[in-house]
Write a protein that holds these residues in place. Sequence first.
Motif, PDB file in Angstrom:
ATOM      1  N   SER A   9     -13.066  -2.016   0.879  1.00  6.52           N
ATOM      2  CA  SER A   9     -14.009  -3.378   0.278  1.00  6.52           C
ATOM      3  C   SER A   9     -14.736  -1.371   0.026  1.00  6.52           C
ATOM      4  O   SER A   9     -15.496  -2.281  -1.161  1.00  6.52           O
ATOM      5  CB  SER A   9     -14.401  -2.300   1.504  1.00  6.52           C
ATOM      6  N   TRP A  31       0.745  -1.454   0.060  1.00 10.67           N
ATOM      7  CA  TRP A  31      -0.061  -0.402   0.243  1.00 10.67           C
ATOM      8  C   TRP A  31       0.585   1.213  -0.114  1.00 10.67           C
ATOM      9  O   TRP A  31       2.226   0.809   0.802  1.00 10.67           O
ATOM     10  CB  TRP A  31      -1.105   0.146   1.461  1.00 10.67           C
ATOM     11  N   ASP A  33      -5.945   2.277   0.311  1.00 10.20           N
ATOM     12  CA  ASP A  33      -5.325   1.711   1.441  1.00 10.20           C
ATOM     13  C   ASP A  33      -6.128   0.907   1.862  1.00 10.20           C
ATOM     14  O   ASP A  33      -6.991  -0.419   1.437  1.00 10.20           O
ATOM     15  CB  ASP A  33      -4.394   2.851   2.411  1.00 10.20           C
ATOM     16  N   ALA A  34      -5.362  -0.550   2.742  1.00  8.66           N
ATOM     17  CA  ALA A  34      -5.941  -1.770   3.421  1.00  8.66           C
ATOM     18  C   ALA A  34      -7.426  -1.036   3.846  1.00  8.66           C
ATOM     19  O   ALA A  34      -8.180  -2.018   3.261  1.00  8.66           O
ATOM     20  CB  ALA A  34      -5.306  -2.089   4.406  1.00  8.66           C
ATOM     21  N   ASP A  35      -7.496  -0.302   4.337  1.00  8.09           N
ATOM     22  CA  ASP A  35      -8.686   0.252   5.032  1.00  8.09           C
ATOM     23  C   ASP A  35     -10.009   0.352   3.476  1.00  8.09           C
ATOM     24  O   ASP A  35     -11.046   1.104   4.060  1.00  8.09           O
ATOM     25  CB  ASP A  35      -9.142   1.350   6.179  1.00  8.09           C
ATOM     26  N   GLU A  36      -9.705   0.836   2.359  1.00  2.00           N
ATOM     27  CA  GLU A  36     -10.531   1.558   1.979  1.00  2.00           C
ATOM     28  C   GLU A  36     -10.941   0.377   0.418  1.00  2.00           C
ATOM     29  O   GLU A  36     -11.585   0.709  -0.249  1.00  2.00           O
ATOM     30  CB  GLU A  36      -9.848   2.372   1.134  1.00  2.00           C
TER      31      GLU A  36
END
Length: 615
Positions: free
Chosen positions: A592, A573, A587-590
Amino acid sequence: MNTRAAAADNGDAAAATPAPAPAPAPAPTPVNGARWLVQALAAEGVDTLFGYPGGAIMPFYDALHGAALKHVLVRHEQGAAFAANGYARASGRVGVCVATSGPGASNLVTGIADAMLDSVPMVIITGQVATPLMGTDAFQELDVFGMTLPIVKHSFLPRSVDQLPEMLAEAFRIARCGRPGPVLIDLPKDVQAGDASHLPAHAPRPVEPVAGPADASLHAAAALLAQAQRPVIYGGGGIALAGAVETFRDFVDRTRIPTVLTLKALGALPATHPCNLGMLGMHGSRAANHAVQECDLLLVVGARFDDRATGKLAEFAPDARVVHLDADGCEIGKLRAADVAVQGDLDTALARLAPPCAAQARNGRHVAARKAWLELCNDRRHRFAARYDAPGDGVYAPALLKRLSELAPDAIVSCDVGQHQMWVAQHCRFAHPRRHLTSGALGAMGFGLPAAIGAQLQDPQAQVICVSGDGSFLMNVQELATVARYRLPVKIVLLDNQALGMVRQWQELFFERRYSEIDLSDNPDFALVARAFGIEAISLDRADGVDEALAALLAAPGPALLHVAIDQAANVWPLVPPNHNNAQMLDADEVSSLPTTTPAAPHPTPEDPSHAIPA
């Protein structure tokens, strides 16, 4: 008997015996084409070459016997090409590799293509069947001349020894001149064996300097830069090729323009420089990508608008006018039209542009706007800086590579291709672009270890580190034998996630987690493999052991391998998805936001009988 008389008689007898004739001087070794070529290579400044012998190149190897040239016997011809490639990248000199005809020559092709696409100066010598046999489908005959035409700067196929002097001089000149690249010499066996005693000693040819840019183009570039309020410098691999690193740094120092770098330009500006926003592109920094997308002028220095750097080209730097500096006119306007084209030597162009651009930075009408622009870019640089406080007890690869870079700040780092390649680019710091060896345009797995061998041999005192992944490492693992034979103190950091990591990441994100042929859970014990070659090995699987393991690796007196187990689910990322512009980073939290209509497939494990590997 009178003793004196006897002695006199004996002396007279000895005097009468003729002295033995002196032994005849050994006949001079005849100079054939191969022997002339070996002498010519030495005259050209070649000290090391990499190769593997075979039938059609045997006269050349016979000529090498007893010669001053150091020949390094690799264990696969691809290793020879990549080692010569690494030698050339690290030193700036011409790398040389040798192979026989047929399969020997074809095994070099990937390394030749890599040199062509990354502009690496190399001379490749391949054996060929004798000229009367060419075109007859003779044993190990292959049209390597035709096969490599798209991936070399030039090719030579001499039909007589008389062509050798012109051919060799031109081969090295072409490899070095302008935009460097590989040159092939396909050498028939009878030309190698032919009488060359009449040939003159080899005289290297000078390389013509690249012409400086036209005055008008420099004036136009300076005028456009003077109008910019949000300029960005986009530096590429051409900076190192032009020997312009110091001039480039001086230009950035004097103009204070925010700067982004390509994969091949990393090290052209110190990582801590206040104008260095880092790498741009698919796995670039947020600070770099946002700056490019918002700039009003892009000063492109020796870069080529590669798709991995630009993302969706139609939306790349949408509000920017472009000033493109490059020695290769074919790159200017190829993918993005330039408002001002500055073709010529980069070192000269930057040196001449620096004074007017520096004056504008100090006294121009946009001083306040530029200062605010640099402050915004620097704020993003700090706000979006990488974090290394990953949870859990396992080894976090970015943190390990950052620490490695801190412990070995002057090392030459050679890496393979995949996730670890991007982590190296993101988290290691390089003092010069020639200390970061990576297969950029071709993206060839298996590059790292042989390239490290070449880098070590061009400077035996250098600290050379190969960073590889478990997939890439097995592609040329046989070169551990080369490392061991020559006791090269190469240090290997092997990141093992038991998968083809980058392919797995893309399958997770863009192919609805349909994991296809990425499982490497049947990897061997890499530490045992290294020890089988007589190479020291260390294993690491916990974050709290990183410092100790790295210290032990770097302190090893000879070659050593650090095998690092990392999480298979770890991704690189940030990431710009395909067909998106560089401002649309994930990024990892996106993740979805990406389509995922099928459930995550479990990773196969060796214990799962449904995935057993047949004996």
